[in-house]
Design an enzyme around this catalytic site. Sequence first.
Site: not given
Ligand code: G6Q
Length: 558
Positions: A217, A223, A278-279, A364, A395, A523
Amino acid sequence: MNELEWAEGGMSADKMTASWEKLDQLGAEVSEKLNLRKAFADDPARFERYSAALNDLFVDYSKNLVNDDVMAALVELAKAANVEGWRDRMFAGDKINVTENRAVLHTALRNLDGGPVEVDGEDVMPAVKEVLGRLKDFAARVHSGEWKGHTGKKITDVVNIGIGGSDLGPVMVNEALRPYHIDGIRCHFVSNVDGAHIVDTLKFLDAETTLFIIASKTFTTDETLTNAYSARDWLVGMLKDEAAVAKHFVAVSTALDKVAAFGIDTDNAFGFWDWVGGRYSLWSAIGLPIILAVGYEKFEELLRGAQSMDNHFKTAPIATNIPMILGLIGVWYRNVLGASSQAILPYDQHLSRLPAYLQQADMESNGKSVTRDGKPIAYETGPIIWGEPGTNGQHAFYQLIHQGTELIPVDFIMAANALHPLANHHDKLVSNCLAQAEALMRGKTEAEVREELSGSDLSPAEIDVLAPQKVFDGNKPSNMILYKQLDPFTLGRLVAMYEHKIFVQGIIWNVNSYDQWGVELGKQLAKELLPMVEGKEDASTRDASTAGLIKRLHGLRG
Ligand code: G6Q
């Protein structure tokens, strides 16, 4: 409304207090008196009364520690918190994500047959549909082979590079819709900055036929960018031509300028918007790997399923509204009966990643300890979400749910029909799921255990020792979520159901479910520590533990 009223969204503090008091009183009564086995025996209508449905999607919540008074008090709590008012504001595009000053409109992404949805006076639906159209065209070109790799070959493998919300949704759906996968194309997912993830993934791939999706996003996530650069190096190294990047890299982002700076042609980039969390983004262009795996039509069915749950959530009265009921019952366990976790136990192998997906969606969103307007919270908020598919969990950890000392509410999830031909397997799977829910509810009394043991060779003394071990207290709550089959439409309904459940709880807890400041500190510190780990900076300024660990790490590296 003044600022505080706006933050509280029409919530009535007095009514909230009265509702909590009522619920606390009922909590004491229920803990003392409600026995589910007896409740079912006394009330033949319990199952009918405590169930809700949206077409074939059926939720049996009768095996919960609730009665009519509890359900009525929970509905009152939802009213006092003005959950319906907040819901309407979310759907209408109000900026309910107050700490980031953003609308929360993942519902607009699946509003395929609905009317306009405005943010800042502008209808977002034309842009949503335009991106869907571009995704559809792109996927069709990849599937037909019209889109070719740099050396002219058809794409056979797609690697999505993203993390968190830009990974977990597509991973979960890709797994869930395995029976719908299109032949000739495989999706892989790389998220972890641990180099093992990308190295292991690329090991068996052919650069000539591999397409990378860089999904971020913000397009700033360390990463993802680290993996993206390594993927680019691998590709250029294999194909020995920088120009190959154009045919092997596409991007999904809200930051198209950064996509261009990375070197991806923005004609091959798919946008989304800051009002998609994002989520909550699998419904947006972040769903591109899903579209490539199952085709655009199936993705649209997924959206339509979510839209049908949205419509239900928008219109059904609280008492028959599935996400409301699930959210309220969750609040009952968390705040009144003291449960600290919630297990998600899908009896559906294809939902193996659903618990992990919901872990992010829920924890989150509602793992917060200040209110929307920044005041400390003196009650419990989001529970720990965890789970594994049945029957594997049986199990492993079910022992603790049955006989441990924690109260763990469970969501069982199962399909009436399998999408494979092994009917005997499915009947066994379903029987196990029903049996676990029944066992948790009814338990086994000491008298029943002794009766069973009386026919054995054990001596009375041995029976005295063994009997208590074999007692199940029962009275352990669960929901059963049952549907016809796990098709894209149903998956869309299920995921939207949980999204809205999380929303309901966030409103009642008065937290902002749509920010995640709690991920920032780590971070920031990782950035500071990197030069120390690399040996470029002195670590002695850190606390003794961190400094000592870095020193030891350097020692181990020789
Ligand atoms: C979700 C968070 C988080 C995000 C990641 C990736 O709600 O904001 O999990 O999706 O940190 O972020 P980017 O899509 O910006 O790389």
